[in-house]
Design a protein around this motif. Structure first.
Motif, mmCIF file in Angstrom:
data_model
loop_
_atom_site.group_PDB
_atom_site.id
_atom_site.type_symbol
_atom_site.label_atom_id
_atom_site.label_comp_id
_atom_site.label_asym_id
_atom_site.label_seq_id
_atom_site.Cartn_x
_atom_site.Cartn_y
_atom_site.Cartn_z
ATOM 1 N N LEU A 250 18.601 46.083 -39.853
ATOM 2 C CA LEU A 250 19.536 45.142 -39.216
ATOM 3 C C LEU A 250 18.789 43.846 -38.937
ATOM 4 C CD1 LEU A 250 21.032 47.625 -36.579
ATOM 5 C CD2 LEU A 250 21.961 47.074 -38.831
ATOM 6 N N LEU A 251 19.418 42.741 -39.293
ATOM 7 C CA LEU A 251 18.782 41.444 -39.070
ATOM 8 C C LEU A 251 19.164 40.931 -37.679
ATOM 9 C CD1 LEU A 251 17.074 40.167 -41.272
ATOM 10 C CD2 LEU A 251 19.009 38.719 -41.882
ATOM 11 N N GLY A 252 18.175 40.742 -36.822
ATOM 12 C CA GLY A 252 18.457 40.306 -35.449
ATOM 13 C C GLY A 252 18.246 38.816 -35.282
ATOM 14 N N GLY A 253 18.960 38.220 -34.332
ATOM 15 C CA GLY A 253 18.789 36.790 -34.049
ATOM 16 C C GLY A 253 17.907 36.586 -32.831
ATOM 17 N N GLU A 254 17.698 35.317 -32.502
ATOM 18 C CA GLU A 254 16.784 34.977 -31.408
ATOM 19 C C GLU A 254 17.494 34.978 -30.052
ATOM 20 O OE1 GLU A 254 13.700 32.422 -32.194
ATOM 21 O OE2 GLU A 254 12.920 33.185 -30.297
ATOM 22 N N ALA A 255 18.725 34.456 -30.018
ATOM 23 C CA ALA A 255 19.366 34.226 -28.718
ATOM 24 C C ALA A 255 20.340 35.341 -28.328
ATOM 25 C CB ALA A 255 20.077 32.881 -28.744
ATOM 26 N N MET A 256 21.254 35.676 -29.230
ATOM 27 C CA MET A 256 22.325 36.635 -28.892
ATOM 28 C C MET A 256 21.866 38.046 -29.267
ATOM 29 S SD MET A 256 24.826 34.565 -27.877
ATOM 30 C CE MET A 256 26.453 35.176 -28.227
ATOM 31 N N THR A 257 20.912 38.558 -28.549
ATOM 32 C CA THR A 257 20.290 39.822 -28.964
ATOM 33 C C THR A 257 21.201 41.033 -28.746
ATOM 34 O OG1 THR A 257 19.302 40.092 -26.811
ATOM 35 C CG2 THR A 257 17.968 38.955 -28.479
ATOM 36 N N GLY A 258 22.169 40.886 -27.843
ATOM 37 C CA GLY A 258 23.036 42.035 -27.517
ATOM 38 C C GLY A 258 23.800 42.536 -28.727
ATOM 39 N N ALA A 259 24.177 41.594 -29.613
ATOM 40 C CA ALA A 259 25.044 41.965 -30.742
ATOM 41 C C ALA A 259 24.363 42.992 -31.646
ATOM 42 C CB ALA A 259 25.424 40.711 -31.517
ATOM 43 N N VAL A 260 23.121 42.718 -32.031
ATOM 44 C CA VAL A 260 22.449 43.656 -32.947
ATOM 45 C C VAL A 260 22.003 44.923 -32.206
ATOM 46 C CG1 VAL A 260 20.284 43.967 -34.236
ATOM 47 C CG2 VAL A 260 21.868 42.171 -34.853
ATOM 48 N N ARG A 261 21.750 44.792 -30.913
ATOM 49 C CA ARG A 261 21.408 46.024 -30.167
ATOM 50 C C ARG A 261 22.622 46.952 -30.125
ATOM 51 N NH1 ARG A 261 19.839 42.818 -25.331
ATOM 52 N NH2 ARG A 261 19.629 44.752 -24.159
ATOM 53 N N LEU A 262 23.804 46.371 -29.976
ATOM 54 C CA LEU A 262 25.027 47.204 -30.020
ATOM 55 C C LEU A 262 25.213 47.798 -31.414
ATOM 56 C CD1 LEU A 262 27.595 45.059 -28.030
ATOM 57 C CD2 LEU A 262 26.880 47.390 -27.481
ATOM 58 N N ALA A 263 25.014 46.945 -32.430
ATOM 59 C CA ALA A 263 25.165 47.420 -33.807
ATOM 60 C C ALA A 263 24.219 48.593 -34.056
ATOM 61 C CB ALA A 263 24.878 46.288 -34.786
ATOM 62 N N ALA A 264 22.982 48.458 -33.566
ATOM 63 C CA ALA A 264 21.965 49.495 -33.820
ATOM 64 C C ALA A 264 22.375 50.841 -33.220
ATOM 65 C CB ALA A 264 20.637 49.039 -33.236
ATOM 66 N N ARG A 265 23.012 50.797 -32.058
ATOM 67 C CA ARG A 265 23.465 52.065 -31.463
ATOM 68 C C ARG A 265 24.497 52.739 -32.349
ATOM 69 N NH1 ARG A 265 23.694 50.467 -25.015
ATOM 70 N NH2 ARG A 265 21.704 49.365 -25.078
ATOM 71 N N GLY A 266 25.380 51.909 -32.916
ATOM 72 C CA GLY A 266 26.376 52.461 -33.842
ATOM 73 C C GLY A 266 25.704 53.057 -35.068
ATOM 74 N N THR A 267 24.689 52.351 -35.578
ATOM 75 C CA THR A 267 23.999 52.814 -36.800
ATOM 76 C C THR A 267 23.300 54.150 -36.547
ATOM 77 O OG1 THR A 267 23.524 50.479 -37.148
ATOM 78 C CG2 THR A 267 22.487 52.021 -38.652
ATOM 79 N N LEU A 268 22.624 54.241 -35.403
ATOM 80 C CA LEU A 268 21.921 55.491 -35.079
ATOM 81 C C LEU A 268 22.908 56.643 -34.917
ATOM 82 C CD1 LEU A 268 19.352 54.133 -32.463
ATOM 83 C CD2 LEU A 268 18.738 55.309 -34.596
ATOM 84 N N SER A 293 14.501 54.759 -29.959
ATOM 85 C CA SER A 293 14.699 55.280 -31.321
ATOM 86 C C SER A 293 14.605 54.189 -32.380
ATOM 87 C CB SER A 293 16.096 55.911 -31.447
ATOM 88 O OG SER A 293 16.311 56.824 -30.425
ATOM 89 N N LEU A 294 14.559 52.918 -31.936
ATOM 90 C CA LEU A 294 14.571 51.817 -32.908
ATOM 91 C C LEU A 294 13.165 51.398 -33.324
ATOM 92 C CD1 LEU A 294 17.204 49.520 -31.183
ATOM 93 C CD2 LEU A 294 17.476 50.742 -33.357
#
Ligand SMILES: NC(=O)C1=CN([C@@H]2O[C@H](COP(=O)(O)OP(=O)(O)OC[C@H]3O[C@@H](n4cnc5c(N)ncnc54)[C@H](O)[C@@H]3O)[C@@H](O)[C@H]2O)[C@@H](O)CC1
Ligand SMILES: [K+]
Length: 507
Positions: A250-268, A293-294
C-alpha cells in the motif's frame, strides 16, 4: 468465468423479460396463465403483510393493469373490500388483460374519480415494463395524491413512472411504494437509485416461467452476491504459509496517514498474508506505531519505490487513499502500473490523472481496479450519461480496467461488459474512511489471486455486510473488525455448498 449458480442472480432488462415471457409461452405456459400467476403472487404478498382492509387497485391500459384485475379478484375472493379504478377504456386492453378484466365482477371507476384517501392500501398496477413516456394529466395528479397520503402502496413489477432498465424516473412523477413484487428475475430498477428508493421492499415471485428459458440469454448483469465469487474465495488451506496468501503493498502519503492505515486493516482482515506500507520517511513513525502486523518501508521517491518493488515479492498493490497529488505521487502510480500487477487505484490516484486520463488508461489492464465515487468518476471519464450500469460499463471499456463506481448502489463493471449491482450496503457506510477500507480489501483479495472483477464484487459485498452487522453508530474502524464474522459465515455456507455439490456428483 462466473459459476452457473450465478444465473439465480442475473438481472434482466425489460426487453429480455419480454423475451423470457415469449419463450415461456413457446414452452407451453400460456400468457394468460403467467398473468394469473403474477396477480396471484402479488395477492399472496399482500395477504402476508396486511390484514383485510379497504384496497384501491389502480389499473393501467396494458398488461400491468391486467395483473391489477387479477389482484382485485383474489383480494375480493378473500373477503377484502376492493375498489378498482382504471385508465382508458376496457375495450382497448391487450387480450390477456381484457380476459382478466372480464373475470372481475366488481365496479370499475374511471381513474379521475378514484379517491385514494378512502383506501387503506393502494395497489399500483398502472404501468410496468411498458412505460414509454412521463406520467401526465390525471395519472400524474393521482400518483402525487397517493404519494402525499403516505398509505402502504404495493407496486406491481415496478413503481409506475420508473424506467425498469435504468431506475431513473421517466418524468417528474413516480409512485413511491412500500412493497414491489416483480416476476421471474429482478430488473436493474429494483437495485439502482432512485428506482430502488421508490420500490420499498422488493419481492421476487415465480410465475411459472421455466428456468431453462435463460439458456437463450447470455446475461451480463447480476445482483452482487456470494454465488458470483464464493467458489473462488482464497480460503487458507491447512498446509499454507503466509507467502501463499499474497503480499500487498500500500502506498502511504505524508499528511493524511489515517486513510492508508484504515486500508491496511481491511487488507489484513480480508486475508492478505503480508501487508507492507511504503511511506515517506517523515510519516514513518506514524505508520510504524499503528498495527504491529504491518511492515513499513521508507519510500520518498520513485527510485526508492522501484527498489522496493524489485526486492519485495509483492502480489498486488493499492494507491490513492491519503496519497496527496504531487507530480511525485503521480509518477509513483505510473511505476506501479508499469509492473502489470493487480492493482487498486482510488481517490488521489484517480484525481492525479483528471487533466490527462489517457495517461492512466494507456497503462491500465483488466487486472487494475479503479474505484471512483461520482465526483472522481466525472473528473476522469467523459460522462456518457445513462444509467449507472451503462456509465460504469462505458468507463471500463474506455479504461480497459475494472471500474467500481461507488454509491449506495455500487456498480462493478469489467472491460468485457460483465457488471454487478450491489444491493446490501447500509446507509451507515456514508462515513469518512469507509472507501479506504474497501480499497484495502480489494487489494488484499487481488494479492491472494482472485480475479479483479470478482475481487471487487466480493470486497464490496463483504464490506457492506460487515457494516450492516454494526448498524447505527458505525465508524470505518469497525468494518475490518467485523470482517472475520462475515468470512466465517461465508465459509460455513461454502462448506455446505461444496458438500451438496459432492453429494450431487456422487449420486
Ligand atoms: N406475458 C407477459 O408479458 C406478462 C406481463 N406481465 C405484466 O405486464 C407488464 C408489461 O405489460 P405491457 O407491455 O402491456 O406494459 P404496461 O402495462 O406497462 O403499459 C403499456 C401501455 O401503457 C401505455 N403507456 C406507457 N406509458 C404511458 C404513460 N406515461 N401514460 C399513459 N400511457 C402510457 C402504452 O402505450 C401501452 O398501451 C409487466 O410489467 C407485468 O406487470 C405479467 O402479467 C406477467 C406476464
Ligand atoms: K406498477
Amino acid at each position: 468465468m462466473l459459476p452457473s449458480s450465478a444465473m439465480c442472480n442475473c438481472l434482466l432488462s425489460v426487453a429480455e423479460l419480454y423475451r423470457a415471457d415469449q419463450a415461456a409461452v413457446q414452452c407451453g405456459v400460456s400468457s394468460r396463465e403467467l398473468m394469473e400467476n403474477a396477480g396471484a403472487a402479488v395477492s399472496r404478498a399482500i395477504f402476508e403483510n396486511w390484514s383485510p382492509r379497504r384496497t384501491l387497485v389502480l389499473c393501467g391500459p396494458g398488461n400491468n393493469g391486467g395483473d391489477g384485475y387479477v389482484i382485485a379478484r383474489h383480494l375480493a375472493a378473500a373477503g377484502w373490500p376492493v375498489q378498482v379504478a382504471a385508465l382508458g377504456q376496457a375495450g382497448k386492453l391487450p387480450p390477456d388483460a381484457a380476459w382478466h378484466a372480464g373475470l372481475w365482477e366488481g365496479d370499475v371507476q374511471p381513474l379521475g374519480e378514484a379517491d385514494p384517501a378512502e383506501a387503506d392500501i393502494v395497489v399500483d398496477a398502472l404501468f410496468g415494463a411498458g412505460l414509454s413516456r412521463p406520467l401526465e394529466g390525471e395519472v400524474a395528479n393521482l400518483v402525487l395524491r397517493v404519494n402525499r397520503l403516505d398509505r402502504p402502496v404495493v407496486c406491481v413489477d415496478v413503481p409506475s413512472g420508473i424506467a425498469g432498465d435504468s431506475g431513473q424516473a421517466v418524468g417528474s412523477v413516480a409512485v413511491r411504494g412500500s412493497l414491489t413484487v416483480t416476476f421471474f428475475r429482478k430488473k436493474p430498477a429494483h437495485l439502482l437509485f432512485p428506482g430502488r428508493g421508490h420500490c420499498g421492499k422488493v419481492r421476487l415471485a415465480d410465475i411459472g416461467i421455466p428456468e431453462k428459458v435463460l439458456e437463450r440469454f447470455a446475461p451480463r448483469l447480476w445482483e452482487n452476491g456470494p454465488e458470483l465469487w464464493l467458489e473462488n474465495w482464497p480460503w487458507r488451506q491447512p498446509e499454507d504459509h503466509k507467502y501463499h496468501a499474497g503480499h500487498t503493498l500500500l502506498l502511504g502519503g505524508e499528511a493524511m496517514t489515517g486513510a492508508v492505515r484504515l486500508a491496511a486493516r481491511g487488507t489484513l482482515r480480508i486475508g492478505s498474508g503480508l501487508v507492507s506500507i511504503a511511506a515517506p520517511r517523515g510519516a514513518g513513525l506514524v505508520y510504524r506505531s499503528d498495527s504491529p502486523s504491518l511492515i513499513v518501508r521508507d519510500c520518498d521517491d520513485t527510485q526508492e519505490l522501484r527498489g522496493l518493488l524489485e526486492a519485495g515479492r509483492f502480489t498486488a498493490a493499492a494507491a490513492g487513499p491519503g496519497l496527496g497529488m504531487t507530480p511525485q505521487s503521480r509518477q509513483q502510480i505510473e511505476v506501479l502500473l508499469e509492473t502489470g500487477w493487480p492493482l487498486v487505484l482510488d481517490a488521489d490516484a484517480l484525481t492525479s490523472f483528471s487533466e490527462e486520463p489517457r495517461g492512466l488508461f494507456d497503462l491500465c489492464s483488466s487486472r487494475v481496479v479503479l474505484t471512483p465515487h461520482d465526483g472522481e468518476f466525472r473528473r476522469l471519464f467523459a460522462d456518457p450519461g445513462g444509467s449507472r450500469v451503462a456509465r460504469a460499463r462505458q468507463a471500463a471499456e474506455t479504461s480497459g480496467a475494472v471500474v467500481l463506481l461507488k454509491g449506495p448502489d455500487t456498480v462493478v463493471a469489467a472491460p468485457d461488459g460483465r457488471a454487478v449491482v450491489n444491493g446490501n450496503a447500509p446507509a451507515e457506510l456514508a462515513t469518512a474512511g469507509s472507501g479506504d477500507v474497501l480499497t484495502g480489501m480489494i487489494a488484499g483479495l487481488l494479492a491472494q489471486g482472485m480475479p479483479a472483477f470478482q475481487a471487487a464484487a466480493a470486497a464490496i459485498w463483504v464490506h457492506a455486510e460487515a457494516a450492516q452487522s454494526v448498524g447505527s453508530g458505525l465508524i470505518s474502524e469497525d468494518i475490518p473488525f467485523r470482517i472475520p464474522q462475515v468470512l466465517n459465515l461465508l465459509r460455513n455456507r461454502n462448506r455446505k455448498l461444496t458438500n451438496s455439490q459432492r453429494f450431487e456428483e456422487e449420486c
